[in-house]
Scaffold this motif. Structure first.
Motif, PDB file in Angstrom:
ATOM      1  N   THR A 125       0.845  -1.188   0.000  1.00  0.00           N
ATOM      2  CA  THR A 125       0.000   0.000   0.000  1.00  0.00           C
ATOM      3  C   THR A 125       0.882   1.241   0.000  1.00  0.00           C
ATOM      4  OG1 THR A 125      -0.142  -0.022   2.407  1.00  0.00           O
ATOM      5  CG2 THR A 125      -1.894  -1.142   1.207  1.00  0.00           C
ATOM      6  N   TYR A 126       0.376   2.298  -0.584  1.00  0.00           N
ATOM      7  CA  TYR A 126       1.115   3.558  -0.684  1.00  0.00           C
ATOM      8  C   TYR A 126       0.291   4.672  -0.057  1.00  0.00           C
ATOM      9  CZ  TYR A 126       3.887   1.040  -4.138  1.00  0.00           C
ATOM     10  OH  TYR A 126       4.697   0.128  -4.769  1.00  0.00           O
ATOM     11  N   ILE A 174       2.132   8.639  -3.591  1.00  0.00           N
ATOM     12  CA  ILE A 174       1.532   8.611  -4.928  1.00  0.00           C
ATOM     13  C   ILE A 174       1.683   9.967  -5.607  1.00  0.00           C
ATOM     14  CG2 ILE A 174      -0.666   8.406  -6.177  1.00  0.00           C
ATOM     15  CD1 ILE A 174      -1.424   6.253  -4.067  1.00  0.00           C
ATOM     16  N   MET A 175       1.407  11.040  -4.845  1.00  0.00           N
ATOM     17  CA  MET A 175       1.523  12.380  -5.425  1.00  0.00           C
ATOM     18  C   MET A 175       2.981  12.680  -5.788  1.00  0.00           C
ATOM     19  SD  MET A 175      -1.320  14.484  -3.242  1.00  0.00           S
ATOM     20  CE  MET A 175      -0.959  16.041  -4.001  1.00  0.00           C
ATOM     21  N   ASP A 176       3.916  12.318  -4.916  1.00  0.00           N
ATOM     22  CA  ASP A 176       5.332  12.546  -5.217  1.00  0.00           C
ATOM     23  C   ASP A 176       5.738  11.823  -6.499  1.00  0.00           C
ATOM     24  OD1 ASP A 176       5.631  14.076  -2.939  1.00  0.00           O
ATOM     25  OD2 ASP A 176       6.720  12.547  -1.803  1.00  0.00           O
ATOM     26  N   LYS A 177       5.262  10.611  -6.673  1.00  0.00           N
ATOM     27  CA  LYS A 177       5.638   9.813  -7.831  1.00  0.00           C
ATOM     28  C   LYS A 177       5.004  10.335  -9.121  1.00  0.00           C
ATOM     29  CE  LYS A 177       5.614   5.165  -9.740  1.00  0.00           C
ATOM     30  NZ  LYS A 177       5.231   3.772  -9.561  1.00  0.00           N
ATOM     31  N   HIS A 178       3.722  10.674  -9.078  1.00  0.00           N
ATOM     32  CA  HIS A 178       2.997  10.996 -10.303  1.00  0.00           C
ATOM     33  C   HIS A 178       2.887  12.488 -10.607  1.00  0.00           C
ATOM     34  CE1 HIS A 178       1.936   6.832 -11.071  1.00  0.00           C
ATOM     35  NE2 HIS A 178       1.669   6.719  -9.788  1.00  0.00           N
ATOM     36  N   ILE A 179       2.996  13.318  -9.584  1.00  0.00           N
ATOM     37  CA  ILE A 179       2.879  14.760  -9.797  1.00  0.00           C
ATOM     38  C   ILE A 179       4.207  15.461  -9.555  1.00  0.00           C
ATOM     39  CG2 ILE A 179       1.681  16.867  -9.077  1.00  0.00           C
ATOM     40  CD1 ILE A 179      -0.653  14.972  -8.253  1.00  0.00           C
ATOM     41  N   GLY A 180       4.950  14.961  -8.603  1.00  0.00           N
ATOM     42  CA  GLY A 180       6.253  15.545  -8.274  1.00  0.00           C
ATOM     43  C   GLY A 180       6.308  15.893  -6.797  1.00  0.00           C
ATOM     44  N   GLY A 236       7.155  21.425  -3.657  1.00  0.00           N
ATOM     45  CA  GLY A 236       8.100  22.484  -3.999  1.00  0.00           C
ATOM     46  C   GLY A 236       8.514  22.506  -5.457  1.00  0.00           C
ATOM     47  N   THR A 237       8.144  21.469  -6.203  1.00  0.00           N
ATOM     48  CA  THR A 237       8.471  21.481  -7.634  1.00  0.00           C
ATOM     49  C   THR A 237       7.390  22.266  -8.377  1.00  0.00           C
ATOM     50  OG1 THR A 237       7.302  19.393  -8.017  1.00  0.00           O
ATOM     51  CG2 THR A 237       9.666  19.245  -7.529  1.00  0.00           C
ATOM     52  N   PRO A 238       7.730  22.861  -9.513  1.00  0.00           N
ATOM     53  CA  PRO A 238       6.736  23.645 -10.254  1.00  0.00           C
ATOM     54  C   PRO A 238       5.468  22.859 -10.601  1.00  0.00           C
ATOM     55  CG  PRO A 238       8.922  24.074 -11.111  1.00  0.00           C
ATOM     56  CD  PRO A 238       9.057  22.952 -10.125  1.00  0.00           C
ATOM     57  N   LYS A 239       5.612  21.611 -10.999  1.00  0.00           N
ATOM     58  CA  LYS A 239       4.450  20.803 -11.367  1.00  0.00           C
ATOM     59  C   LYS A 239       3.546  20.559 -10.159  1.00  0.00           C
ATOM     60  CE  LYS A 239       3.172  16.573 -13.803  1.00  0.00           C
ATOM     61  NZ  LYS A 239       3.643  15.351 -14.434  1.00  0.00           N
ATOM     62  N   ARG A 240       4.141  20.279  -9.011  1.00  0.00           N
ATOM     63  CA  ARG A 240       3.363  20.046  -7.786  1.00  0.00           C
ATOM     64  C   ARG A 240       2.691  21.339  -7.329  1.00  0.00           C
ATOM     65  NH1 ARG A 240       3.802  15.955  -3.795  1.00  0.00           N
ATOM     66  NH2 ARG A 240       2.348  16.444  -2.130  1.00  0.00           N
ATOM     67  N   ASP A 241       3.421  22.457  -7.399  1.00  0.00           N
ATOM     68  CA  ASP A 241       2.848  23.744  -7.012  1.00  0.00           C
ATOM     69  C   ASP A 241       1.642  24.091  -7.882  1.00  0.00           C
ATOM     70  OD1 ASP A 241       4.759  24.008  -5.036  1.00  0.00           O
ATOM     71  OD2 ASP A 241       5.980  25.449  -6.142  1.00  0.00           O
ATOM     72  N   ALA A 242       1.758  23.861  -9.184  1.00  0.00           N
ATOM     73  CA  ALA A 242       0.654  24.145 -10.109  1.00  0.00           C
ATOM     74  C   ALA A 242      -0.549  23.255  -9.790  1.00  0.00           C
ATOM     75  CB  ALA A 242       1.099  23.944 -11.547  1.00  0.00           C
ATOM     76  N   PHE A 243      -0.289  21.983  -9.509  1.00  0.00           N
ATOM     77  CA  PHE A 243      -1.358  21.052  -9.164  1.00  0.00           C
ATOM     78  C   PHE A 243      -2.080  21.504  -7.900  1.00  0.00           C
ATOM     79  CE2 PHE A 243      -2.708  17.501  -6.471  1.00  0.00           C
ATOM     80  CZ  PHE A 243      -3.649  16.903  -7.291  1.00  0.00           C
TER      81      PHE A 243
END
Length: 104
Positions: A3-4, A9-15, A18-25
């Motif tokens: 189980t995760y 899951i978010m770190d793996k699939h979104i980033g 603090g990363t731009p992709k995660r911030d945008a999400f």
């Protein structure tokens, strides 16, 4: 079966945080939640988008855009919407562990 956590899951699939992709999400998610809160409050008050727009002083289309997260509304407009809905608003500000740098 392994189980995760949601964070994994978010770190793996979104980033990672603090990363731009995660911030945008996360920004998009916050706007979506705000829109849903406006719509839910409006429906609880038995108001149409047109009626709420009239109370706030904006067009029905602006209320629709707010509810559907299609606009970056001004803070004062959002506050007027919640005031018209007679809703209590609270929010928190979290300072990140990052320094502030002046660019000259």
């Amino acid at each position: 079966m392994k189980t995760y956590s949601m964070d994994e899951i978010m770190d793996k699939h979104i980033g990672p945080i603090g990363t731009p992709k995660r911030d945008a999400f996360e920004e998009e998610l916050r706007l979506d939640l705000l829109g849903k809160a406006i719509k839910e409050a409006r429906l609880q008050r038995n108001l149409t988008q047109q009626q709420l727009g009239e109370l706030v002083g904006v067009q029905k289309a602006q209320i629709s855009k707010l509810e559907n997260s299609l606009t970056d509304a001004r803070f004062d407009t959002v506050m007027k919407v919640f005031k018209a809905l007679n809703a209590k608003v609270s929010f928190s500000v979290e300072l990140l562990n990052q320094g502030v740098q002046l660019v000259r």
